[in-house]
Design a protein around this motif. Sequence first.
Motif, short mmCIF file in Angstrom:
data_model
loop_
_atom_site.label_atom_id
_atom_site.label_comp_id
_atom_site.label_asym_id
_atom_site.label_seq_id
_atom_site.Cartn_x
_atom_site.Cartn_y
_atom_site.Cartn_z
N CYS A 13 0.84 -1.11 0.07
CA CYS A 13 0.00 0.14 -0.10
C CYS A 13 0.83 1.25 -0.06
O CYS A 13 0.27 2.54 0.16
N LYS A 45 -9.31 -0.26 1.99
CA LYS A 45 -9.17 -1.38 0.79
C LYS A 45 -8.03 -2.30 0.89
O LYS A 45 -7.85 -3.42 0.83
N CYS A 46 -7.01 -1.51 0.47
CA CYS A 46 -5.62 -1.97 0.58
C CYS A 46 -5.28 -2.54 1.69
O CYS A 46 -4.73 -3.81 1.61
N ARG A 48 -7.12 -4.16 3.97
CA ARG A 48 -7.80 -5.33 4.18
C ARG A 48 -7.18 -6.45 2.97
O ARG A 48 -7.00 -7.53 3.55
N GLN A 49 -6.93 -6.10 1.90
CA GLN A 49 -6.22 -7.09 0.98
C GLN A 49 -4.96 -7.54 1.48
O GLN A 49 -4.62 -8.58 1.47
N GLU A 50 -3.93 -6.55 1.87
CA GLU A 50 -2.75 -6.87 2.36
C GLU A 50 -3.01 -7.86 3.71
O GLU A 50 -2.17 -8.92 3.78
N LYS A 51 -3.90 -7.53 4.67
CA LYS A 51 -4.00 -8.46 5.62
C LYS A 51 -4.59 -9.76 5.38
O LYS A 51 -4.19 -10.76 6.08
N ALA A 52 -5.35 -9.95 4.36
CA ALA A 52 -5.76 -11.26 3.84
C ALA A 52 -4.51 -11.95 3.11
O ALA A 52 -4.50 -13.17 3.49
N VAL A 53 -3.82 -11.40 2.79
CA VAL A 53 -2.41 -12.09 2.07
C VAL A 53 -1.68 -12.64 3.39
O VAL A 53 -1.16 -13.93 3.17
#
Length: 82
Positions: A13, A45-46, A48-53
């Motif tokens: 991010c 949003k970024c 959240r995506q980073e956390k999912a990865v």
Amino acid sequence: MHPPLTLHRHPMCAEIIEEFQKCHIDHPIGKFFGQCTDLKIKLDKCFRQEKAVKRKANFEESKILKERLRQQRLEDAQTGEK
């Protein structure tokens, strides 16, 4: 609320963080009236995506460690029986 905006902790991010910080510098009063809200939404949003990865990578690592522990326990049980 967002986590601390340190670039080294959020490499995915980094670009959005820089844009967001620049927006706050460029609009010191406007930031309180929604001037940077679009960037804040993109940043959330970024994150959240980073956390999912990261969550997926940690889960895969934990599966490997659990399997290694299971194998070690099997070996210990077999050597204890003989």
